[in-house]
Write a protein that holds these residues in place. Structure first.
Motif, PDB file in Angstrom:
ATOM      1  N   ASP A  30     -36.972  -7.732 -37.847  1.00 54.77           N
ATOM      2  CA  ASP A  30     -35.507  -7.726 -37.790  1.00 54.77           C
ATOM      3  C   ASP A  30     -34.985  -9.152 -37.655  1.00 54.77           C
ATOM      4  N   ASP A  34     -28.877   1.390 -41.087  1.00 56.33           N
ATOM      5  CA  ASP A  34     -27.942   0.455 -40.473  1.00 56.33           C
ATOM      6  C   ASP A  34     -28.251  -0.989 -40.854  1.00 56.33           C
ATOM      7  N   LYS A  35     -29.538  -1.300 -41.040  1.00 52.90           N
ATOM      8  CA  LYS A  35     -29.923  -2.649 -41.435  1.00 52.90           C
ATOM      9  C   LYS A  35     -29.617  -2.928 -42.909  1.00 52.90           C
ATOM     10  N   LYS A  75     -33.759 -11.860 -40.848  1.00 51.04           N
ATOM     11  CA  LYS A  75     -33.762 -12.160 -42.278  1.00 51.04           C
ATOM     12  C   LYS A  75     -34.394 -13.517 -42.577  1.00 51.04           C
ATOM     13  N   GLU A  87     -26.177  -4.186 -42.706  1.00 50.44           N
ATOM     14  CA  GLU A  87     -26.118  -5.499 -42.049  1.00 50.44           C
ATOM     15  C   GLU A  87     -26.690  -6.611 -42.927  1.00 50.44           C
ATOM     16  N   TYR A  88     -27.770  -6.322 -43.640  1.00 48.66           N
ATOM     17  CA  TYR A  88     -28.493  -7.356 -44.394  1.00 48.66           C
ATOM     18  C   TYR A  88     -28.038  -7.475 -45.852  1.00 48.66           C
ATOM     19  N   SER A 135     -34.118   0.588 -42.683  1.00 50.15           N
ATOM     20  CA  SER A 135     -33.247   1.372 -41.815  1.00 50.15           C
ATOM     21  C   SER A 135     -31.843   1.337 -42.385  1.00 50.15           C
ATOM     22  N   CYS A 160     -35.592  -7.209 -45.064  1.00 54.49           N
ATOM     23  CA  CYS A 160     -34.746  -6.310 -44.268  1.00 54.49           C
ATOM     24  C   CYS A 160     -35.567  -5.155 -43.693  1.00 54.49           C
TER      25      CYS A 160
END
Length: 275
Positions: free
Chosen positions: A15, A52-53, A17, A56-57, A50, A47
């Protein structure tokens, strides 16, 4: 060129980048030092796997720091790099997208995962990519210095129609950056790659992240190369590893001459019609 050195970068994805990109850069540099011709990174190599990731990514292709980093390496080392996949953002959509770079660092192909991983295995794995991701709708076959290759991503390997269409378009190697899990991996990973290679008498390559037990999603690893006879010529374990495998494309012609499956298809009775 009939012989190709393919580098399988089974990297540990965390987690962070920047650290993921640094790890990819390190493995690509090492692969280049061993005179690799073609480097392959895993699905979602920058990444955590997931939903949610993914949000985010996510990066826009035109401003992506990840893609810019890979482009520079392809140009520096003059090698082809298949950048596994990243969460690609376009307008309000996020795609699971793989990018292929040529020796000049140019993007010559991109594949958006066509079949989203929406599964609910009792006592096993539950995941729905469609909660976040949008599916792609284009087949991806690209001309390279080594002939044509076809690209799919992970769950795409379960659909023989995709592989058949890509081979019909001339692909001699099918690449599937993937991230099977500890439920589906032991049961189906090797079987599917052997099946797609055997069905179409081509090389089939899968590259996955290493197993990260601290992550919410546990990748099975086991990056793999299967030849046109359906034999596994390389399969890794679960740990992070760089493996360079040489393949000989002349094997395709030999196998197809010995068992002419493609020639003997009854297209007068059945065919796949691409829309």
């Amino acid at each position: 060129m009939s012989k190709i050195k393919i580098a399988l970068c089974q990297m540990n994805v965390i987690d962070n980048k920047q650290k993921n990109i640094s790890k990819a850069i390190s493995m690509i540099n090492e692969a280049a030092s061993h005179n690799s011709d073609f480097v392959v990174l895993p699905e979602m190599f920058n990444c955590p796997y997931s939903n949610d990731k993914f949000v985010e990514y996510a990066e826009n292709e035109k401003t992506s720091f990840t893609l810019d980093s890979i482009s520079k390496l392809a140009k520096k080392h003059q090698i082809h790099i298949l950048a596994g996949s990243i969460p690609e953002k376009e307008d309000s959509n996020i795609y699971n997208t793989s990018y292929l770079f040529d020796k000049k660092g140019n993007i010559i192909a991109k594949h958006r995962k066509m079949h989203l991983f929406d599964v609910d295995v009792e006592g096993g794995i539950y995941f729905k990519e469609s909660d976040t991701l949008t599916p792609g709708n284009k087949f991806t076959v690209c001309e390279t210095d080594f002939g044509k290759i076809g690209i799919g991503i992970c769950y795409d390997v379960r659909f023989p129609q995709l592989a058949q269409i890509n081979v019909g378009k001339g692909a001699n190697i099918l690449f599937y950056p993937g991230a099977f899990n500890m439920t589906t991996g032991p049961a189906h990973w090797e079987l599917l790659f052997r099946s797609r290679a055997l069905d179409n008498q081509v090389f089939c390559v899968g590259v996955a992240p290493a197993l990260n037990e601290d992550a919410s999603y546990h990748s099975y690893g086991h990056s793999i190369v299967v030849n046109p006879w359906g034999e596994v010529i390389c399969q890794l374990g679960q740990k992070e590893e760089l493996k360079i495998v040489e393949i000989n494309l002349d094997e395709i012609k030999k196998v197809r001459n010995e068992i002419p499956v493609l020639k003997n298809r009854r297209n007068d009775l059945y065919e796949i019609i691409e829309k």
